[in-house]
Design a protein around this motif. Structure first.
Motif, mmCIF file in Angstrom:
data_model
loop_
_atom_site.group_PDB
_atom_site.id
_atom_site.type_symbol
_atom_site.label_atom_id
_atom_site.label_comp_id
_atom_site.label_asym_id
_atom_site.label_seq_id
_atom_site.Cartn_x
_atom_site.Cartn_y
_atom_site.Cartn_z
ATOM 1 N N ILE A 16 38.970 29.075 39.660
ATOM 2 C CA ILE A 16 38.360 30.328 38.991
ATOM 3 C C ILE A 16 37.678 30.050 37.819
ATOM 4 O O ILE A 16 37.789 29.016 37.066
ATOM 5 C CB ILE A 16 39.743 31.106 38.822
ATOM 6 C CG1 ILE A 16 40.313 31.456 39.996
ATOM 7 C CG2 ILE A 16 39.109 32.443 38.139
ATOM 8 C CD1 ILE A 16 41.674 31.965 39.686
ATOM 9 N N SER A 20 34.422 37.359 36.577
ATOM 10 C CA SER A 20 35.268 36.010 37.235
ATOM 11 C C SER A 20 35.159 35.957 38.454
ATOM 12 O O SER A 20 34.990 36.681 39.349
ATOM 13 C CB SER A 20 36.964 36.733 36.816
ATOM 14 O OG SER A 20 37.725 35.702 37.208
ATOM 15 N N CYS A 25 42.443 41.182 41.971
ATOM 16 C CA CYS A 25 41.635 40.928 40.770
ATOM 17 C C CYS A 25 42.343 41.699 39.568
ATOM 18 O O CYS A 25 42.124 43.260 39.615
ATOM 19 C CB CYS A 25 40.320 41.086 41.002
ATOM 20 S SG CYS A 25 39.122 40.964 39.492
ATOM 21 N N LYS A 26 42.653 41.462 38.633
ATOM 22 C CA LYS A 26 43.480 42.185 37.835
ATOM 23 C C LYS A 26 42.753 42.029 36.177
ATOM 24 O O LYS A 26 42.282 40.906 35.990
ATOM 25 C CB LYS A 26 45.108 41.787 37.238
ATOM 26 C CG LYS A 26 45.747 41.934 38.447
ATOM 27 C CD LYS A 26 47.114 41.538 38.299
ATOM 28 C CE LYS A 26 48.281 41.860 39.520
ATOM 29 N NZ LYS A 26 49.556 41.608 39.146
ATOM 30 N N ASP A 59 35.582 32.062 34.689
ATOM 31 C CA ASP A 59 35.497 33.465 34.184
ATOM 32 C C ASP A 59 34.336 33.491 33.035
ATOM 33 O O ASP A 59 34.136 32.586 32.177
ATOM 34 C CB ASP A 59 36.905 33.817 33.211
ATOM 35 C CG ASP A 59 38.049 33.948 34.011
ATOM 36 O OD1 ASP A 59 37.897 34.492 35.379
ATOM 37 O OD2 ASP A 59 39.103 33.615 33.525
ATOM 38 N N GLU A 110 43.577 47.046 38.404
ATOM 39 C CA GLU A 110 43.276 45.748 39.488
ATOM 40 C C GLU A 110 42.781 46.517 40.593
ATOM 41 O O GLU A 110 42.612 47.624 40.808
ATOM 42 C CB GLU A 110 44.834 45.228 39.845
ATOM 43 C CG GLU A 110 45.683 46.286 40.572
ATOM 44 C CD GLU A 110 47.127 45.811 40.902
ATOM 45 O OE1 GLU A 110 47.482 45.960 41.781
ATOM 46 O OE2 GLU A 110 47.684 45.163 39.901
#
Length: 366
Positions: A1, A8, A25-26, A3, A35
Motif C-alpha cells: 500500500i 492511497s 477503503c477507509k 499513501d 469508507e
C-alpha cells in the motif's frame, strides 16, 4: 500500500484466484470516518480453444470431436459453442467448478451432412462476467483432412469428338489440393491440377478410369470415375483355335471378341445366323468338323451408334480317299490275315486282269 496525501494505492502482485475478494477503503475527513467498498473480480482466459486435427469428416458417419479451453477461471462462467459455418450445432457449459484455474474439454458427437460440406467447423468459447460487464470470446477452426469427395457425374459419358467437363470437390481445412490422374497408363498421367477435368474432342483413347486425388496438411483421399466415350464399336476380332486349315473330323473353336464393353456381339456363318448378344466374347465350338462346315464366318459388334464386322474364311481339308474293294472275292478276305502282303498283291493283280478280260468280252456293238 502506498499513501500519497489524498491518494492511497493498493498494488497486488501475482494475482491469483485468492484475490477474488471484497476490499474496503477507509478515510477520515474533517474528523468523520468514511469508507467505500469494491469487489475484485479475477478471471483467466489466456488462449484460444484447442482442437486436435481430424483425419477426415465423411458425410453421414458419426465421430467424436474434442475442444479444450485451458486455464480458465471461473469455469462456471464459460460457454462452449460448436458451429458449422454460421449454424450452431451444440452448446456446452461446465456443470461444476472449483476455486482455481481449470481446463475443460467439450466432447461432441457429430454426424456431418452433405449440405454442410465446405463450411468450417469451429469451437467458440465465451467467458462472461455480467457484474463487471465482461464478455470475452475466443474462436478456433478445426483442421481436418479430405473426407467426402463429390464428383459432378458418377457415370460420365461423351460422344466421340464432343466436350466433357467433370468437377471434383473435397471437403477439408485447409482447402485440399486437387489432382486428376488418368489410370491404365504406365505411369499414371496427371490430366488436371485443379477441380475440373476437361476433355476436348473426345476420342476412344481418352476413355477409361480417372482418379481424383485430394490432399492437405492433415490427410488425403481419392475417388475414381470411369469415362465412357460413345461411338460406333471397335472392329471386333475373329480367330480360329488353330493355325492353318482344319482337317475333316477335327474339333475346332471359333472366337469372336471385342475390347469394347458397350457393344453386343454376334457370331454366325454367312447365310446362317447364330450366336449371342451383349457379350464381350462369343465362342462357337464345332466337334468333328465336316466339309460342309467350311465357309465364311462373321463376327459382328453392334451398339446404338453403329455396327462393325470381321470375317474369317474357313476351308476344311478332306481326308485322303481309301481304296475300296467291294468286288474282291469273299474267298480272298479271310486269307488276308494268314498270308503275306506279297501274296495278297499277286492275287489282286490276277483278279484285276481277269475282271478286265470279262468286261471286254461283254462289250456289245450296235
Amino acid at each position: 500500500i502506498k499513501d500519497e496525501q489524498t491518494v492511497s494505492r493498493l498494488l497486488i502482485r501475482n494475482i491469483t484466484t485468492e484475490h477474488n475478494i471484497k476490499i474496503v477503503c477507509k478515510v477520515i475527513c474533517e474528523g468523520k470516518p468514511k469508507e467505500r467498498t469494491s469487489n475484485i473480480k479475477v478471471f483467466s482466459f489466456p488462449q484460444d480453444p484447442v482442437l486436435p486435427k481430424i483425419k477426415s469428416l465423411i458425410a453421414n458417419q458419426t465421430q467424436k470431436l474434442n475442444c479444450t479451453v485451458h486455464n480458465v477461471y471461473p469455469l462456471e462462467r464459460i460457454q462452449i459453442e460448436w458451429l458449422r459455418g454460421d449454424k450452431t450445432l451444440f452448446v456446452d457449459q461446465p456443470e461444476e467448478s472449483f476455486n482455481n484455474v481449470q481446463s475443460y474439454s467439450s466432447v461432441f458427437s457429430y454426424t456431418p451432412s452433405v449440405l454442410d460440406l465446405g463450411k468450417n467447423i469451429s469451437c467458440k468459447a465465451t467467458l462472461e462476467i455480467a457484474e463487471i460487464g465482461l464478455e470475452k470470446t475466443r474462436n478456433s477452426n478445426a483442421e481436418y483432412g479430405p473426407g467426402t469427395i463429390t464428383i459432378s457425374s458418377n457415370n460420365p459419358s461423351v460422344k466421340i469428338g464432343k466436350h466433357l467437363e467433370i468437377t471434383c470437390q473435397a471437403d477439408g481445412n485447409p482447402q485440399p489440393t486437387i489432382l486428376w490422374w488418368k489410370e491404365e497408363t504406365e505411369p499414371a498421367q496427371i490430366k488436371s491440377q485443379n477441380e475440373k477435368l476437361i476433355i476436348n474432342n473426345a476420342s476412344r483413347s481418352q476413355a477409361g478410369w480417372y482418379r481424383c486425388d485430394s490432399s492437405n496438411a492433415v490427410g488425403s483421399q481419392q475417388r475414381r470415375v470411369k469415362v465412357i466415350v460413345l461411338g460406333p464399336p471397335n472392329i471386333p476380332k475373329i480367330q480360329l483355335s488353330q493355325r492353318g486349315d482344319p482337317k475333316e473330323g477335327e474339333n475346332i473353336t471359333i472366337l469372336c471378341s471385342s475390347d469394347d464393353g458397350s457393344a453386343g456381339l454376334t457370331l454366325y456363318k454367312q447365310s446362317a445366323a447364330s450366336g449371342a448378344l451383349n457379350k464381350q466374347a462369343v465362342l462357337l465350338n464345332i466337334p468333328s468338323v465336316q466339309i460342309t462346315d467350311g465357309g465364311i464366318y462373321i463376327c459382328e459388334a453392334k451398339n446404338d451408334f453403329g455396327t462393325e464386322r470381321s470375317t474369317i474364311n474357313i476351308t476344311v481339308e478332306a481326308l485322303p480317299d481309301v481304296v475300296k474293294m467291294a468286288d474282291l472275292p469273299v474267298a480272298i478276305l479271310p486269307a488276308a490275315g494268314s498270308v503275306s502282303l506279297l501274296t495278297i498283291a499277286g492275287l489282286l493283280i490276277r483278279y484285276c486282269r481277269k475282271k478286265a478280260r470279262t468286261n471286254s468280252n461283254n462289250i456289245t456293238l450296235s
